[in-house]
Design a protein around this motif. Structure first.
Motif, PDB file in Angstrom:
ATOM      1  N   LEU A 109       0.810  -1.222   0.000  1.00  0.00           N
ATOM      2  CA  LEU A 109       0.000   0.000   0.000  1.00  0.00           C
ATOM      3  C   LEU A 109       0.841   1.268   0.000  1.00  0.00           C
ATOM      4  O   LEU A 109       0.295   2.375   0.075  1.00  0.00           O
ATOM      5  N   SER A 110       2.154   1.128  -0.099  1.00  0.00           N
ATOM      6  CA  SER A 110       3.031   2.300  -0.097  1.00  0.00           C
ATOM      7  C   SER A 110       2.801   3.143  -1.342  1.00  0.00           C
ATOM      8  O   SER A 110       2.728   2.609  -2.449  1.00  0.00           O
ATOM      9  N   GLY A 111       2.700   4.428  -1.145  1.00  0.00           N
ATOM     10  CA  GLY A 111       2.514   5.338  -2.267  1.00  0.00           C
ATOM     11  C   GLY A 111       3.696   6.263  -2.465  1.00  0.00           C
ATOM     12  O   GLY A 111       3.609   7.240  -3.202  1.00  0.00           O
ATOM     13  N   ASP A 112       4.820   5.936  -1.842  1.00  0.00           N
ATOM     14  CA  ASP A 112       5.998   6.795  -1.930  1.00  0.00           C
ATOM     15  C   ASP A 112       6.875   6.407  -3.118  1.00  0.00           C
ATOM     16  O   ASP A 112       6.586   5.451  -3.834  1.00  0.00           O
ATOM     17  N   ASP A 113       7.938   7.156  -3.294  1.00  0.00           N
ATOM     18  CA  ASP A 113       8.847   6.887  -4.412  1.00  0.00           C
ATOM     19  C   ASP A 113       9.604   5.570  -4.244  1.00  0.00           C
ATOM     20  O   ASP A 113      10.042   4.984  -5.229  1.00  0.00           O
ATOM     21  N   PHE A 114       9.782   5.120  -3.001  1.00  0.00           N
ATOM     22  CA  PHE A 114      10.499   3.863  -2.796  1.00  0.00           C
ATOM     23  C   PHE A 114       9.801   2.711  -3.516  1.00  0.00           C
ATOM     24  O   PHE A 114      10.445   1.871  -4.130  1.00  0.00           O
ATOM     25  N   TYR A 115       8.490   2.667  -3.424  1.00  0.00           N
ATOM     26  CA  TYR A 115       7.717   1.605  -4.095  1.00  0.00           C
ATOM     27  C   TYR A 115       8.050   1.592  -5.589  1.00  0.00           C
ATOM     28  O   TYR A 115       8.375   0.563  -6.155  1.00  0.00           O
ATOM     29  N   LYS A 116       7.993   2.752  -6.181  1.00  0.00           N
ATOM     30  CA  LYS A 116       8.264   2.893  -7.620  1.00  0.00           C
ATOM     31  C   LYS A 116       9.719   2.546  -7.940  1.00  0.00           C
ATOM     32  O   LYS A 116       9.999   1.820  -8.901  1.00  0.00           O
ATOM     33  N   GLU A 117      10.649   3.040  -7.127  1.00  0.00           N
ATOM     34  CA  GLU A 117      12.071   2.823  -7.383  1.00  0.00           C
ATOM     35  C   GLU A 117      12.458   1.354  -7.250  1.00  0.00           C
ATOM     36  O   GLU A 117      13.277   0.845  -8.030  1.00  0.00           O
ATOM     37  N   HIS A 118      11.866   0.667  -6.288  1.00  0.00           N
ATOM     38  CA  HIS A 118      12.179  -0.754  -6.127  1.00  0.00           C
ATOM     39  C   HIS A 118      11.716  -1.539  -7.352  1.00  0.00           C
ATOM     40  O   HIS A 118      12.395  -2.463  -7.804  1.00  0.00           O
ATOM     41  N   MET A 119      10.568  -1.164  -7.880  1.00  0.00           N
ATOM     42  CA  MET A 119      10.076  -1.808  -9.105  1.00  0.00           C
ATOM     43  C   MET A 119      11.001  -1.503 -10.285  1.00  0.00           C
ATOM     44  O   MET A 119      11.241  -2.366 -11.129  1.00  0.00           O
TER      45      MET A 119
END
Length: 190
Positions: A109-119
């Motif tokens: 449910l994370s909506g931060d940049d970390f979620y996107k960057e890990h992907m």
């Protein structure tokens, strides 16, 4: 001696925390020579992320290493062997993806940049692996994933780990080695 996966994880955790290296590839290589780490196997799903976490911590990354390794263990013990061929995703890449999510506390449910960057990290690794093709090699994929992780955390988070020109020293152990098609193959290490 035969080890269960839990026993392998126990041995890895007990020893890997002692490493002072900032080079996750070298940490992983050191453990790849242990008798409880097979040439291929699901123990890499923990080993690769654990080597990354230890090097990250030793390079100044702010984590509670013991808690991070525990969380990584809990996540990776669930990953079956042969994910690369059966699921289309490499266990080494997912191990380091899991380690990144442990570091940053990300979840579904994370909506931060970390979620996107890990992907972004995991998809770039899988893409590189897809360009090389199979058959599977846990060593080759570990070197690809860890090499990419070194660059990734320096660019994104300013944590500078150590790296090296990676050469494989496991060719003779791997009956399916692709030799010259592998970016880490060196006939001098056999």
């Amino acid at each position: 001696m035969e080890y269960t996966l839990n026993e392998k994880y126990d041995l890895l955790i007990g020893e890997i925390v002692k490493s002072k290296s900032k080079n996750p590839v070298q940490i992983a290589k050191d453990f790849m020579h242990k008798d409880y780490v097979n040439i291929h196997g699901p123990e890499h799903h923990f080993l690769d992320g654990a080597a990354f976490l230890v090097a990250y911590s030793n390079a100044g990354g702010q984590i509670d290493l013991n808690n991070a390794l525990s969380a990584l263990r809990e996540r990776t013990i669930k990953m079956p062997g042969a994910m690369c061929g059966l699921w289309g995703v490499c266990g080494s890449t997912t191990s380091i993806g899991a380690a990144l999510s442990v570091i940053h506390g990300t979840g579904p449910l994370s909506g931060d940049d970390f979620y996107k960057e890990h992907m972004q990290y995991t998809s770039s690794c899988i893409n590189k692996m897809s360009e090389i093709g199979g058959p599977r090699c846990c060593k080759r994929n570990a070197f690809l994933a860890l090499g990419a992780a070194i660059k990734f955390v320096e660019e994104k988070y300013g944590v500078k780990m150590e790296s090296e020109d990676i050469t494989c020293e496991f060719t003779d152990w791997n009956k399916q080695c692709i030799k010259a098609r592998c970016p880490f193959y060196s006939p001098h290490h056999n």
